[in-house]
Design an enzyme around this catalytic site. Sequence first.
Site, PDB file in Angstrom:
ATOM      1  N   SER A 152       0.804  -1.220   0.000  1.00  0.00           N
ATOM      2  CA  SER A 152       0.000   0.000   0.000  1.00  0.00           C
ATOM      3  C   SER A 152       0.837   1.270   0.000  1.00  0.00           C
ATOM      4  O   SER A 152       1.922   1.313   0.593  1.00  0.00           O
ATOM      5  CB  SER A 152      -0.902   0.019   1.242  1.00  0.00           C
ATOM      6  OG  SER A 152      -1.789  -1.068   1.253  1.00  0.00           O
ATOM      7  N   HIS A 210      -7.226  -0.246   6.593  1.00  0.00           N
ATOM      8  CA  HIS A 210      -6.814  -1.652   6.685  1.00  0.00           C
ATOM      9  C   HIS A 210      -6.791  -2.159   8.131  1.00  0.00           C
ATOM     10  O   HIS A 210      -7.202  -3.295   8.398  1.00  0.00           O
ATOM     11  CB  HIS A 210      -5.441  -1.845   6.037  1.00  0.00           C
ATOM     12  CG  HIS A 210      -5.475  -1.750   4.542  1.00  0.00           C
ATOM     13  ND1 HIS A 210      -6.140  -2.664   3.762  1.00  0.00           N
ATOM     14  CD2 HIS A 210      -4.941  -0.836   3.689  1.00  0.00           C
ATOM     15  CE1 HIS A 210      -6.010  -2.322   2.484  1.00  0.00           C
ATOM     16  NE2 HIS A 210      -5.298  -1.220   2.413  1.00  0.00           N
TER      17      HIS A 210
END
Length: 447
Positions: free
Chosen positions: A287, A381
Amino acid sequence: MIRQYFCFQSVRSASTLLSSLDGLSNRTSGDKLLTYGEKFSKLYGSSAPETRKSIFVDLVTNYGVNKEALNHAISLYSKNDQMYPEVRTAATAIYVNLIKSVGNLPGGVSQVCEMRANILALLKRETDKTITSYLRHVEIATREVLTSWFCLGNLKLERLTWSSPGDVLQKVAEYEAVHPVRGLSDFRKRLGPLRRCFYFSHEALPRNPLVMVHVALVSEIADSVQEITKRGEPIGREEDQTTAIYYSITSTQPGLSGIDLGNMLIKKVATQLQKDVPSIKTHSTLSPIPGFRPWLIRNLKGNAEYPSVMNEKVVKWMSEVSNEMMNESEATETLLKVISNEKTKKEQLSAIQHILMYACAHYLCRAKRNGMALNSVANFHIRNGAELYRLNWNGDTSHRGINNSFGIMVNYRYDLEKVHENCAAYTERKEMAINENVMNFFKDDDN
């Protein structure tokens, strides 16, 4: 003059709205409510963008909760606790049922989705606190109905392949925001061997990907997006791969922001991949860290909410890099010069790699607002039950990657057996699941 114009528009729209919805209440029958929904849908659809704000304000002003009916329902409940449905009905704003009725019209779900996108855009610009309050009421109502409509049971998981409909392929390529598609060959690769692209669709928005994820099947948790997206076909057999890397997640509908479709998509895809490729045991993202660079600049200037990362350890490191003894002020000024310059060469950044990685660990783990991670991707997340697994130097060496986070990327690992436990720890107790790979950055700190 502007306020006078808004007041004039508000009066005119209120008059139109009241004439269109005359007689509407939270007791209106289903068929008649649908008629009101049609009237409101036409009024909203035919209104100029600058008048829609006044329509939302008028909805809250004239079609909110009927206080007299609510007080009566509460009175009934105080005498008989079986009357709680009466309280619930009376406490529901009239415009909530109106919005639901719009969703039952052809194209109505799409219109409500567009309405919420419109409201969210207005909220970003609005400075009047009273108007902001009205807009937030309608935003909450639209979010609640959209959340019920876009639940997992109403969503269809689809895999994008080169034989998918051309218009869907085009939309996925155009919507991709994290790592933009670089031409036809790049797009083919993302759909080819050892790669997957999945998306959610909904029958109310046909042939329109709502949220999509690109996945790479690899042998270990990846630390470089350039390795995943580099030219040429990936080498290997699917049955030899053990790890799924979710390297790009993109939502396409502004009106569905905050509905949590990305969370549902990742978990659905993880379950699907374990069926399709049984050798896949590890699920991790690769990410970006948007906002880290500007945050660090603000932090060193004393403008960030989190205390300065310039502690004794960082001062010592800066002294060693510069080959001269520095105090805190000198170290801060020198570091700011390097990181504030967008033309700083990669070699200069490499010289302070340990400092930037340490600061990034602080940003992701300790820079919080109301106990939640300040970084939106981290918050997404971790809230979904992932573990902050590892920071990766030179994870994204593109201009965007360097500008956002000096090229640092992060892995969030999803252990499917622990996601519910991790999610509960974060949402209920604000405890982040952090791997020792990241915690090791703090091992010599005093606190």
